[in-house]
Design a protein around this motif. Structure first.
Motif, mmCIF file in Angstrom:
data_model
loop_
_atom_site.group_PDB
_atom_site.id
_atom_site.type_symbol
_atom_site.label_atom_id
_atom_site.label_comp_id
_atom_site.label_asym_id
_atom_site.label_seq_id
_atom_site.Cartn_x
_atom_site.Cartn_y
_atom_site.Cartn_z
ATOM 1 N N VAL A 1 0.862 -1.044 -0.062
ATOM 2 C CA VAL A 1 -0.076 -0.056 -0.041
ATOM 3 C C VAL A 1 0.999 1.250 0.168
ATOM 4 C CG1 VAL A 1 -1.998 1.064 0.974
ATOM 5 C CG2 VAL A 1 -1.671 -1.178 1.463
ATOM 6 N N SER A 2 0.534 2.258 -0.882
ATOM 7 C CA SER A 2 1.427 3.381 -0.913
ATOM 8 C C SER A 2 0.490 4.730 -0.596
ATOM 9 C CB SER A 2 1.937 3.503 -2.232
ATOM 10 O OG SER A 2 0.793 3.915 -3.347
ATOM 11 N N GLU A 3 1.319 5.690 -0.765
ATOM 12 C CA GLU A 3 0.668 7.049 -0.453
ATOM 13 C C GLU A 3 -0.171 7.318 0.474
ATOM 14 O OE1 GLU A 3 -0.936 8.661 -4.364
ATOM 15 O OE2 GLU A 3 -0.302 6.994 -5.459
ATOM 16 N N ALA A 4 0.175 6.866 1.819
ATOM 17 C CA ALA A 4 -0.787 7.278 3.064
ATOM 18 C C ALA A 4 -0.752 8.640 3.016
ATOM 19 C CB ALA A 4 -0.111 6.658 4.292
ATOM 20 N N THR A 5 -1.951 9.311 3.368
ATOM 21 C CA THR A 5 -2.176 10.640 3.646
ATOM 22 C C THR A 5 -2.815 10.597 5.031
ATOM 23 O OG1 THR A 5 -4.346 10.535 2.177
ATOM 24 C CG2 THR A 5 -2.022 11.585 1.290
ATOM 25 N N ARG A 6 -2.499 11.538 5.928
ATOM 26 C CA ARG A 6 -2.987 11.675 7.282
ATOM 27 C C ARG A 6 -3.638 13.057 7.246
ATOM 28 N NH1 ARG A 6 -1.793 9.118 11.845
ATOM 29 N NH2 ARG A 6 -0.263 7.718 10.767
ATOM 30 N N ASP A 7 -4.979 13.048 7.817
ATOM 31 C CA ASP A 7 -5.364 14.301 8.364
ATOM 32 C C ASP A 7 -6.074 14.278 9.607
ATOM 33 O OD1 ASP A 7 -8.447 14.858 7.703
ATOM 34 O OD2 ASP A 7 -7.585 13.871 6.087
ATOM 35 N N ASP A 8 -5.952 14.810 10.647
ATOM 36 C CA ASP A 8 -6.511 14.343 11.995
ATOM 37 C C ASP A 8 -6.105 13.053 12.135
ATOM 38 O OD1 ASP A 8 -7.391 16.982 12.131
ATOM 39 O OD2 ASP A 8 -9.117 16.614 10.972
ATOM 40 N N ARG A 9 -7.164 12.287 12.766
ATOM 41 C CA ARG A 9 -7.225 10.863 12.956
ATOM 42 C C ARG A 9 -7.333 9.762 11.934
ATOM 43 N NH1 ARG A 9 -10.889 11.911 16.090
ATOM 44 N NH2 ARG A 9 -11.461 9.456 16.165
ATOM 45 N N VAL A 10 -7.660 10.332 10.359
ATOM 46 C CA VAL A 10 -7.935 9.421 9.539
ATOM 47 C C VAL A 10 -6.643 9.431 8.570
ATOM 48 C CG1 VAL A 10 -9.127 9.297 7.345
ATOM 49 C CG2 VAL A 10 -10.126 10.474 9.354
ATOM 50 N N VAL A 11 -6.076 8.039 8.422
ATOM 51 C CA VAL A 11 -5.142 7.780 7.587
ATOM 52 C C VAL A 11 -5.782 6.999 6.359
ATOM 53 C CG1 VAL A 11 -2.955 6.253 7.196
ATOM 54 C CG2 VAL A 11 -3.602 7.169 9.258
ATOM 55 N N LEU A 12 -5.497 7.523 5.047
ATOM 56 C CA LEU A 12 -6.012 7.057 3.815
ATOM 57 C C LEU A 12 -4.857 6.690 2.849
ATOM 58 C CD1 LEU A 12 -8.893 7.260 2.439
ATOM 59 C CD2 LEU A 12 -7.841 9.017 1.069
ATOM 60 N N ARG A 13 -5.098 5.386 2.493
ATOM 61 C CA ARG A 13 -3.991 4.601 1.733
ATOM 62 C C ARG A 13 -4.748 4.206 0.532
ATOM 63 N NH1 ARG A 13 -2.493 -0.230 5.214
ATOM 64 N NH2 ARG A 13 -4.458 -0.232 5.844
ATOM 65 N N ARG A 14 -3.850 3.912 -0.538
ATOM 66 C CA ARG A 14 -4.300 3.761 -1.809
ATOM 67 C C ARG A 14 -3.971 2.291 -2.190
ATOM 68 N NH1 ARG A 14 -3.644 8.915 -2.870
ATOM 69 N NH2 ARG A 14 -5.671 9.843 -3.044
ATOM 70 N N ALA A 15 -4.505 1.274 -2.632
ATOM 71 C CA ALA A 15 -4.254 -0.046 -2.870
ATOM 72 C C ALA A 15 -3.564 -0.166 -4.236
ATOM 73 C CB ALA A 15 -5.239 -1.050 -2.859
ATOM 74 N N PRO A 16 -2.756 -1.213 -4.395
ATOM 75 C CA PRO A 16 -2.219 -1.272 -5.795
ATOM 76 C C PRO A 16 -2.862 -0.890 -7.004
ATOM 77 C CG PRO A 16 -1.273 -3.177 -4.452
ATOM 78 C CD PRO A 16 -2.550 -2.223 -3.736
ATOM 79 N N SER A 17 -4.247 -1.513 -6.996
ATOM 80 C CA SER A 17 -5.145 -1.497 -8.378
ATOM 81 C C SER A 17 -5.670 0.131 -8.255
ATOM 82 C CB SER A 17 -6.232 -2.247 -8.109
ATOM 83 O OG SER A 17 -7.044 -1.952 -7.188
ATOM 84 N N SER A 18 -5.469 0.695 -7.376
ATOM 85 C CA SER A 18 -6.217 2.273 -7.594
ATOM 86 C C SER A 18 -4.796 3.257 -8.050
ATOM 87 C CB SER A 18 -6.775 2.860 -6.205
ATOM 88 O OG SER A 18 -5.702 2.791 -5.141
ATOM 89 N N ARG A 19 -3.667 2.737 -8.110
ATOM 90 C CA ARG A 19 -2.479 3.428 -8.431
ATOM 91 C C ARG A 19 -2.823 3.466 -9.929
ATOM 92 N NH1 ARG A 19 2.097 0.409 -5.264
ATOM 93 N NH2 ARG A 19 0.675 0.225 -3.539
ATOM 94 N N ASP A 20 -2.684 2.442 -10.540
ATOM 95 C CA ASP A 20 -2.734 2.763 -11.997
ATOM 96 C C ASP A 20 -3.993 2.337 -12.379
ATOM 97 O OD1 ASP A 20 -1.093 3.062 -14.065
ATOM 98 O OD2 ASP A 20 0.075 1.355 -13.892
ATOM 99 N N ALA A 21 -5.248 3.103 -11.771
ATOM 100 C CA ALA A 21 -6.460 2.657 -12.101
ATOM 101 C C ALA A 21 -6.855 2.658 -13.398
ATOM 102 C CB ALA A 21 -7.191 3.758 -11.233
ATOM 103 N N LEU A 22 -6.581 3.727 -14.183
ATOM 104 C CA LEU A 22 -7.196 3.959 -15.712
ATOM 105 C C LEU A 22 -6.543 2.861 -16.719
ATOM 106 C CD1 LEU A 22 -6.996 7.945 -16.356
ATOM 107 C CD2 LEU A 22 -8.875 6.230 -16.011
ATOM 108 N N ALA A 23 -5.264 2.206 -16.289
ATOM 109 C CA ALA A 23 -4.651 1.282 -17.401
ATOM 110 C C ALA A 23 -5.504 0.075 -16.892
ATOM 111 C CB ALA A 23 -3.053 1.063 -16.835
ATOM 112 N N LEU A 24 -5.725 -0.122 -15.593
ATOM 113 C CA LEU A 24 -6.610 -1.425 -15.259
ATOM 114 C C LEU A 24 -7.991 -1.586 -15.770
ATOM 115 C CD1 LEU A 24 -6.885 -3.736 -13.487
ATOM 116 C CD2 LEU A 24 -7.448 -2.472 -11.597
ATOM 117 N N MET A 25 -8.476 -0.012 -15.686
ATOM 118 C CA MET A 25 -9.858 0.231 -16.128
ATOM 119 C C MET A 25 -9.940 -0.111 -17.908
ATOM 120 S SD MET A 25 -12.440 3.156 -16.219
ATOM 121 C CE MET A 25 -14.099 3.044 -16.728
ATOM 122 N N ALA A 26 -8.858 0.427 -18.506
ATOM 123 C CA ALA A 26 -8.780 0.112 -19.968
ATOM 124 C C ALA A 26 -8.885 -1.282 -20.114
ATOM 125 C CB ALA A 26 -7.495 0.927 -20.671
ATOM 126 N N ALA A 27 -7.715 -2.106 -19.391
ATOM 127 C CA ALA A 27 -7.972 -3.541 -19.562
ATOM 128 C C ALA A 27 -9.226 -4.344 -19.396
ATOM 129 C CB ALA A 27 -6.721 -4.152 -18.725
#
Ligand code: SAH
Ligand code: AVI
Length: 330
Positions: A1-27
Motif C-alpha cells: 500500500v502506498s501514498e498514505a495521507t493523514r489528516d487528523d486521525r484519518v489515514v487514507l491509503r491507496r491499494a495497488p489497483s487504484s494506483r494505475d487505475a486507468l490502465a487497469l480500467m482500460a484492460a
C-alpha cells in the motif's frame, strides 16, 4: 500500500489497483466488451461520485427493500454480534456512505480501537472516514481506496478482526467464479476465531425482486446508464447514452438479477484508450451487473474449502434478507 495521507486521525491509503487505475480500467473494459455472446462491463465502474449518490438514492426507494431490511436486522442483532465477536478492529468492505457500520461500532464500543473502511470511491471513502472520526472520538479510522476482489492483502494480518460486508454486495460477485476466490482471499486476512459478517439478499417472490430493480421513479435506470458515462469520462469513450435503455430481470435458474443496457437503435462505440471499436445492432445488450440471491443452503454450499464456517444466520421476520455471521476456522 502506498501514498498514505493523514489528516487528523484519518489515514487514507491507496491499494495497488487504484494506483494505475486507468490502465487497469482500460484492460478490464476491453476484456469485458470483447466477451461473446454477451459483452459486459465490471459493475465496480458504476460508482463514480454520481453513481454512488444514485445508489444512495436507490436505498431510499419504496421498492428497494434490502437497505431498510438489513438495517432492521442490524438494529436487532448488533449487541449480540458485538458480544460474541468483541473485535479490536472492524473492517467494512464496500463501505459507501459508511452509515451502517455506526450501529455496530456503537455496540462494540471500547473493545474496538480501529475501524477500516474500504471502497473504490475515494470521495465517499474520505468523507465517511472523516465523519466517523468526528463522531467516534478515540477511534483510529483508516481508509483504503481499492478493489476488494484484488486488494484484500492490504488489510495485513488478522487477529481481533471483524470484517463486515453489507448491502448484499457479495451478490454482485459471480457465485461460482468470483465468490469462492473472494472467500479464500478474505479468510487469509483473518486469524482463527476472527469473524466475517456478510449481508445476503434472499431468494423470494419474483415480482418483488423485479420491482426492486425496476423502480417507478427510474432511479435504477439512471444508475445503470451511469456506467456508460463513467466509461466516457474516464476512458474518453463515445457512448451515446440516448441510444441505450435500462434492462433488469430475474434469472430464476441462476437465482440472480441481471442488469443490462440495451441499444434502442444501431450504435457504435469507440474507446481509443482501450482499443475498443464496438458496433451494436438494435436490441443488442451489454451486461452491467449480476445481483445474486441466496438461501441459507446456497450460501453454506460456498463455504467448504474457504476456511470459514457459518455460526449464525440472522434474518428479518419475512426472510427477505440475511446477515450471516461466519467464523474463521482454526
Ligand atoms: N455498504 C453500503 C454501500 C453498498 S453499495 C450500504 O450498505 O449501503 C456498494 C459499495 O461497494 C459502493 O460504495 C461501491 O463503491 C463499492 N464497491 C463496488 N465494487 C467494489 C470493488 N470491487 N472494490 C471496492 N469497493 C467496491
Ligand atoms: C450494491 N448492490 C448490493 C446493489 C444490488 O442490489 O445488487 C446494487 C444495485 N444495483 C441495482 N440496484 C442496486
Amino acid at each position: 500500500v502506498s501514498e498514505a495521507t493523514r489528516d487528523d486521525r484519518v489515514v487514507l491509503r491507496r491499494a495497488p489497483s487504484s494506483r494505475d487505475a486507468l490502465a487497469l480500467m482500460a484492460a478490464e473494459v476491453r476484456e469485458g466488451l470483447s466477451a461473446r455472446p454477451l459483452p459486459f462491463l465490471p459493475s465496480k465502474y458504476f460508482y463514480d461520485d454520481r453513481g454512488s449518490a444514485l445508489f444512495d438514492e436507490i436505498t431510499r426507494l419504496p421498492e428497494y427493500y434490502p437497505t431498510r431490511t438489513e438495517e432492521g436486522i442490524l438494529e436487532a442483532v448488533a449487541d449480540q454480534v458485538a458480544r460474541v465477536t468483541r473485535p479490536r478492529e472492524v473492517v467494512e468492505l464496500g463501505s459507501g456512505t459508511g452509515r451502517k457500520i455506526r450501529r455496530l461500532l456503537a455496540a462494540t464500543a471500547r473493545a474496538t480501537v480501529r475501524c477500516v473502511l474500504f471502497d473504490v470511491n475515494e470521495t465517499f471513502l474520505t468523507d465517511s472516514c472523516r465523519r466517523l472520526a468526528r463522531d467516534f472520538p478515540g477511534l483510529e479510522v483508516n481508509g483504503i481506496v481499492g478493489d476488494f476482489t484484488h486488494d484484500l492483502d492490504c488489510l495485513g494480518p488478522g487477529g481481533g478482526r471483524l470484517v463486515v460486508f453489507f448491502a448484499g454486495t457479495i451478490g454482485n460477485l459471480h457465485p461460482d467464479e468470483a465468490v469462492p476466490a473472494f472467500l479464500v482471499r478474505l479468510a487469509r486476512q483473518l486469524a482463527p476465531g476472527d469473524a466475517f459478517l456478510v449481508g445476503v439478499d434472499l431468494v423470494k417472490d419474483e415480482a418483488r425482486l423485479h420491482a426492486a430493480y425496476n423502480d417507478a421513479a427510474g432511479v435504477t435506470a439512471r444508475f445503470n446508464l451511469n456506467i456508460l458515462r463513467v466509461v466516457n469520462d474516464r476512458l474518453g469513450a463515445d457512448f451515446d447514452l440516448t441510444a441505450f435503455e435500462h434492462v433488469a430481470f430475474y434469472d430464476r435458474a441462476r437465482a440472480w438479477i441481471e442488469m443490462r443496457v440495451r441499444a434502442r437503435r444501431a450504435t457504435r462505440v469507440r474507446i481509443p484508450r482501450a482499443d475498443v471499436d464496438l458496433a451494436l445492432g438494435e436490441g443488442d445488450e451489454i451486461r452491467t451487473e449480476i445481483s445474486a440471491k441466496y438461501t441459507r443452503g446456497t450460501l453454506e454450499a460456498r463455504l467448504p474449502g474457504s476456511g470459514l464456517r457459518l455460526e449464525q444466520w440472522l434474518t428479518d421476520a419475512d426472510e427477505l434478507f440475511a446477515l450471516a455471521l461466519l467464523r474463521r476456522i482454526a
